[in-house]
Design an enzyme around this catalytic site. Structure first.
Site, PDB file in Angstrom:
ATOM      1  CB  ALA A   8       6.071   6.601  -8.323  1.00  0.00           C
TER       2      ALA A   8
ATOM      3  CE  LYS B 193       6.186  11.277   6.879  1.00  0.00           C
ATOM      4  NZ  LYS B 193       4.875  11.583   7.423  1.00  0.00           N
TER       5      LYS B 193
ATOM      6  CG  ASP C 140       8.196  18.380   6.042  1.00  0.00           C
ATOM      7  OD1 ASP C 140       7.051  18.641   5.630  1.00  0.00           O
ATOM      8  OD2 ASP C 140       8.455  18.241   7.251  1.00  0.00           O
ATOM      9  CG  HIS C 141       3.755  16.650   1.842  1.00  0.00           C
ATOM     10  ND1 HIS C 141       3.859  15.793   2.903  1.00  0.00           N
ATOM     11  CD2 HIS C 141       2.458  17.052   1.817  1.00  0.00           C
ATOM     12  CE1 HIS C 141       2.679  15.677   3.500  1.00  0.00           C
ATOM     13  NE2 HIS C 141       1.810  16.434   2.859  1.00  0.00           N
TER      14      HIS C 141
ATOM     15  CG  HIS D 142       4.370  17.317   8.082  1.00  0.00           C
ATOM     16  ND1 HIS D 142       5.286  17.187   7.074  1.00  0.00           N
ATOM     17  CD2 HIS D 142       3.577  16.214   7.998  1.00  0.00           C
ATOM     18  CE1 HIS D 142       5.069  16.056   6.414  1.00  0.00           C
ATOM     19  NE2 HIS D 142       4.028  15.435   6.964  1.00  0.00           N
TER      20      HIS D 142
ATOM     21  CE  LYS E 261      -5.837  17.306   4.841  1.00  0.00           C
ATOM     22  NZ  LYS E 261      -4.631  16.869   5.520  1.00  0.00           N
TER      23      LYS E 261
HETATM   24  P1  NDP Z   1       4.582   1.566  -2.095  1.00  0.00           P
HETATM   25  O1  NDP Z   1       4.604   0.424  -1.155  1.00  0.00           O
HETATM   26  O2  NDP Z   1       3.341   1.879  -2.837  1.00  0.00           O
HETATM   27  O3  NDP Z   1       5.738   1.377  -3.176  1.00  0.00           O
HETATM   28  C1  NDP Z   1       6.970   0.795  -2.892  1.00  0.00           C
HETATM   29  C2  NDP Z   1       7.759   0.647  -4.172  1.00  0.00           C
HETATM   30  O4  NDP Z   1       9.013   0.053  -3.871  1.00  0.00           O
HETATM   31  C3  NDP Z   1       7.102  -0.227  -5.222  1.00  0.00           C
HETATM   32  O5  NDP Z   1       7.406   0.279  -6.503  1.00  0.00           O
HETATM   33  C4  NDP Z   1       7.774  -1.582  -4.999  1.00  0.00           C
HETATM   34  O6  NDP Z   1       7.662  -2.371  -6.141  1.00  0.00           O
HETATM   35  C5  NDP Z   1       9.189  -1.104  -4.717  1.00  0.00           C
HETATM   36  N1  NDP Z   1      10.028  -2.079  -4.012  1.00  0.00           N
HETATM   37  C6  NDP Z   1       9.744  -2.702  -2.845  1.00  0.00           C
HETATM   38  N2  NDP Z   1      10.759  -3.520  -2.499  1.00  0.00           N
HETATM   39  C7  NDP Z   1      11.702  -3.404  -3.465  1.00  0.00           C
HETATM   40  C8  NDP Z   1      12.971  -3.959  -3.677  1.00  0.00           C
HETATM   41  N3  NDP Z   1      13.517  -4.827  -2.812  1.00  0.00           N
HETATM   42  N4  NDP Z   1      13.683  -3.586  -4.771  1.00  0.00           N
HETATM   43  C9  NDP Z   1      13.170  -2.707  -5.650  1.00  0.00           C
HETATM   44  N5  NDP Z   1      11.967  -2.126  -5.504  1.00  0.00           N
HETATM   45  C10 NDP Z   1      11.231  -2.479  -4.435  1.00  0.00           C
HETATM   46  O7  NDP Z   1       5.100   2.817  -1.249  1.00  0.00           O
HETATM   47  P2  NDP Z   1       4.693   4.350  -1.433  1.00  0.00           P
HETATM   48  O8  NDP Z   1       4.831   4.751  -2.852  1.00  0.00           O
HETATM   49  O9  NDP Z   1       3.389   4.601  -0.766  1.00  0.00           O
HETATM   50  O10 NDP Z   1       5.786   5.066  -0.518  1.00  0.00           O
HETATM   51  C11 NDP Z   1       7.105   5.273  -0.955  1.00  0.00           C
HETATM   52  C12 NDP Z   1       7.806   6.192   0.022  1.00  0.00           C
HETATM   53  O11 NDP Z   1       7.120   7.437   0.065  1.00  0.00           O
HETATM   54  C13 NDP Z   1       7.817   5.684   1.483  1.00  0.00           C
HETATM   55  O12 NDP Z   1       9.008   6.109   2.094  1.00  0.00           O
HETATM   56  C14 NDP Z   1       6.639   6.408   2.116  1.00  0.00           C
HETATM   57  O13 NDP Z   1       6.821   6.569   3.504  1.00  0.00           O
HETATM   58  C15 NDP Z   1       6.716   7.753   1.403  1.00  0.00           C
HETATM   59  N6  NDP Z   1       5.449   8.470   1.369  1.00  0.00           N
HETATM   60  C16 NDP Z   1       4.372   7.977   0.682  1.00  0.00           C
HETATM   61  C17 NDP Z   1       3.189   8.693   0.654  1.00  0.00           C
HETATM   62  C18 NDP Z   1       2.022   8.227  -0.132  1.00  0.00           C
HETATM   63  O14 NDP Z   1       1.062   9.007  -0.188  1.00  0.00           O
HETATM   64  N7  NDP Z   1       2.066   7.049  -0.727  1.00  0.00           N
HETATM   65  C19 NDP Z   1       3.033   9.983   1.383  1.00  0.00           C
HETATM   66  C20 NDP Z   1       4.230  10.410   2.042  1.00  0.00           C
HETATM   67  C21 NDP Z   1       5.383   9.682   2.022  1.00  0.00           C
HETATM   68  P3  NDP Z   1       7.871  -3.986  -6.107  1.00  0.00           P
HETATM   69  O15 NDP Z   1       7.163  -4.480  -4.871  1.00  0.00           O
HETATM   70  O16 NDP Z   1       7.278  -4.437  -7.398  1.00  0.00           O
HETATM   71  O17 NDP Z   1       9.337  -4.202  -6.055  1.00  0.00           O
HETATM   72  C1  BG6 Z   2       1.867  12.675   5.799  1.00  0.00           C
HETATM   73  C2  BG6 Z   2       1.466  11.770   6.924  1.00  0.00           C
HETATM   74  O1  BG6 Z   2       3.206  13.070   5.952  1.00  0.00           O
HETATM   75  O2  BG6 Z   2       1.042  13.829   5.819  1.00  0.00           O
HETATM   76  C3  BG6 Z   2       0.007  11.397   6.822  1.00  0.00           C
HETATM   77  O3  BG6 Z   2       2.249  10.588   6.869  1.00  0.00           O
HETATM   78  C4  BG6 Z   2      -0.852  12.637   6.734  1.00  0.00           C
HETATM   79  O4  BG6 Z   2      -0.396  10.622   7.943  1.00  0.00           O
HETATM   80  C5  BG6 Z   2      -0.336  13.547   5.630  1.00  0.00           C
HETATM   81  O5  BG6 Z   2      -2.180  12.237   6.443  1.00  0.00           O
HETATM   82  C6  BG6 Z   2      -1.088  14.875   5.640  1.00  0.00           C
HETATM   83  O6  BG6 Z   2      -0.681  15.629   4.547  1.00  0.00           O
HETATM   84  P1  BG6 Z   2      -1.660  16.687   3.897  1.00  0.00           P
HETATM   85  O7  BG6 Z   2      -0.854  17.347   2.843  1.00  0.00           O
HETATM   86  O8  BG6 Z   2      -2.836  15.929   3.370  1.00  0.00           O
HETATM   87  O9  BG6 Z   2      -2.074  17.609   5.010  1.00  0.00           O
END
Ligand code: NDP
Ligand code: BG6
Length: 486
Positions: free
Chosen positions: A10, A144, A173-174, A236, A337
């Site tokens: 986020a 995902k 699927d970004h 992907h 990359k």
């Molecule tokens: P994070 O672990 O950084 O964030 C998880 C969020 O969920 C936090 O805001 C956490 O806040 C909240 N959360 C956890 N448990 C609860 C609960 N029981 N109730 C309410 N809120 C809760 O995850 P990411 O942002 O990295 O990932 C989020 C999704 O995006 C996942 O599905 C991940 O696979 C996907 N994703 C992430 C990428 C990335 O680059 N980060 C890339 C591609 C996909 P709190 O613990 O305070 O509740």
């Molecule tokens: C995500 C995978 O979906 O794509 C990561 O979970 C990977 O492991 C990433 O690094 C790669 O994305 P990009 O846009 O950097 O090529």
């Protein structure tokens, strides 16, 4: 509203992308953004965090524009596992609906760990968070991974379907938000020259490479349970391959495009045990200098058998592609990359320049390369005469690279995808049938791999993967077009 509103995704991607949409006028006054997570915080503290996320991604935040944008953000502490707790979110949504005259239109973005997706979808409906205005939309955006095999994906999809129709679900699927992936359709269906040759009569093979230079970094605990096959191939790579393989859609609409992608995936050959074992190879990186091997990365068990590299051959049993393989590969800790697609055409059936006294080198294959990242563009390799007396040929390249100025303006994948969700356009999202066929294909590879202990580690960091990936393609008397030091 964003579930997981204080998470990494986020702050790093979603809020800066929304701000770009705002700057460009795609969001104006009638919107509110609600973030939730378990931690306690008031609106102002949340807004300060959003401001920081915009600043961290290079935006000027001491401006009226940024201040106005951020004033639309609201926060509600909420635990998604507590059904009774949804009432507080509902109250806030209803209040903001009136304040911003939203007419009941709602987007629920699940930026959370996947185990919560089903519960949230169910509670959104049972606890009345979905708008009941029949002219309004309720849309669900799912991050995902979508399951870890066909069975778990189906279970998740069944749970979502109890609350949302398929056309209300947007599975992210970004890669589908990337400029050059979207350009595949323009290249194919906008050019007679390309599409008329886009079949097994003229194309010898197609190669898709998603190469990553970094290792698993801080995501090891997720990655070790996933591996390259689930993390990159199921989603992907299968999406890219289906765009390359599909027939021309009747019209450029999400329904027609998805229908053709599904048809393509249905004709993808699901391998039997023997073919899965020969047509897919895996790898795990070893160590070099200060770089530990995968098994000694933080949060990775030191007997891990998770693959950090995959290469494979895909075969379509249909009229267009029968006999033309698609080779794919992806991995962590590789030489560089980049993402690219190489379309290798068949050589001319007769090489008239190769007469007995000629010193001409054999004609090279024409290759059309789609550069997805880091530089966007195309390159077409043709044969031409050398600038010389006599008659020899040499390969030359016609290159089109998007210039730096234009690249800077290119929207980020999440910006495009959020915009599409707002428009209700599902073109660049994975439909359930696509996801299910992709899992069925990948599950079979996984099943075969799980029968045998791999001999890991088997590739050196900063290489292009294990020797087996070379053997896979050389066995067919072909070569990867992208090679190290090439
Ligand atoms: P994070 O672990 O950084 O964030 C998880 C969020 O969920 C936090 O805001 C956490 O806040 C909240 N959360 C956890 N448990 C609860 C609960 N029981 N109730 C309410 N809120 C809760 O995850 P990411 O942002 O990295 O990932 C989020 C999704 O995006 C996942 O599905 C991940 O696979 C996907 N994703 C992430 C990428 C990335 O680059 N980060 C890339 C591609 C996909 P709190 O613990 O305070 O509740
Ligand atoms: C995500 C995978 O979906 O794509 C990561 O979970 C990977 O492991 C990433 O690094 C790669 O994305 P990009 O846009 O950097 O090529």
């Amino acid at each position: 509203m964003f579930f997981g509103g204080t998470g990494d995704l986020a702050y790093r991607k979603l809020y800066p992308s929304l701000f770009n949409l705002y700057r460009k006028g795609n969001l104006r006054t009638h919107f509110a953004v609600v973030g939730t997570s378990r931690q306690a915080m008031d609106h102002e503290k949340f807004r300060a965090a959003v401001k920081k996320s915009l600043a961290d991604s290079g935006n000027r935040v001491e401006s009226k524009e940024a201040t106005d944008f951020i004033s639309h953000f609201y926060y509600q502490a909420h635990d998604v596992t507590d059904t009774a707790h949804y009432a507080v979110v509902k109250d806030l949504l209803d209040k903001l609906d009136k304040k911003y005259k939203l007419q009941g239109n709602r987007i629920f973005y699940l930026s959370m760990a996947p185990q919560f997706f089903g519960t949230i979808a169910q509670d959104l409906k049972t606890q009345g968070l979905m708008s009941d205005n029949k002219d309004a939309f309720n849309r669900l955006v799912i991050e995902k991974p979508f399951g870890r095999d066909y069975d778990s994906a189906k279970q998740l999809n069944d749970a979502l379907s109890k609350s949302f129709e398929e056309d209300q679900i947007f599975r992210i699927d970004h890669y589908l938000g990337k400029e050059m992936i979207q350009n595949i359709e323009a290249l194919r269906f906008g050019n007679t020259l390309v599409e008329s040759l886009w079949n097994n009569r003229y194309i010898d093979n197609i190669q898709v490479t998603l190469s990553e230079k970094l290792g698993v970094e801080e995501r090891a605990s997720y990655y070790d349970n996933s591996g390259a096959l689930r993390d990159m191939v199921q989603n992907h790579i299968m999406q890219i391959v289906s765009l390359l393989a599909m027939e021309q859609p009747v019209a450029f609409t999400d329904t027609d495009i998805r229908a053709e992608k599904v048809k393509a995936l249905r004709s993808l050959r699901v391998y039997n045990v023997a073919d899965a074992a020969t047509n897919f190879v895996r790898g795990q990186y070893g160590s070099i200098n200060d770089q530990p091997d995968y098994r000694h990365e933080d949060n990775v068990p030191n007997d891990s058998t998770t693959e950090t590299f995959v290469a494979g051959k895909l075969l379509f049993d249909n009229y267009r592609w029968s006999g033309t393989p698609f080779y794919v590969r992806t991995g962590k800790m590789l030489a560089d990359k980049f993402t690219r697609v190489d379309v290798v055409f068949k050589r001319p059936l007769v090489d008239i320049f190769a007469f007995p006294q000629s010193q001409s080198t054999p004609l090279a294959a024409n290759v059309l390369t789609i550069f997805v990242e880091p530089h966007a563009g195309f390159s077409l390799q043709l044969n031409a005469k050398t600038n010389d007396t006599g008659f020899q040929t040499e390969p030359i390249k016609l290159d089109y690279l998007v210039d730096a100025e234009k690249s800077k303006e290119t929207p980020e994948p999440y910006e495009r995808l959020l915009h599409d969700v707002m428009k209700g356009d599902g073109t660049n999202f994975s439909s359930w049938p696509e996801v299910s066929y992709a899992w069925k294909f990948v599950d079979q590879i996984r099943r075969v791999w799980d029968l045998q202990e791999p001999n890991f580690p088997n590739y050196t960091p900063h290489s292009m993967g294990p020797a087996a990936a070379e053997e896979l393609i050389q066995r067919d008397h072909r070569e990867w077009i992208y090679r190290l030091n090439h």
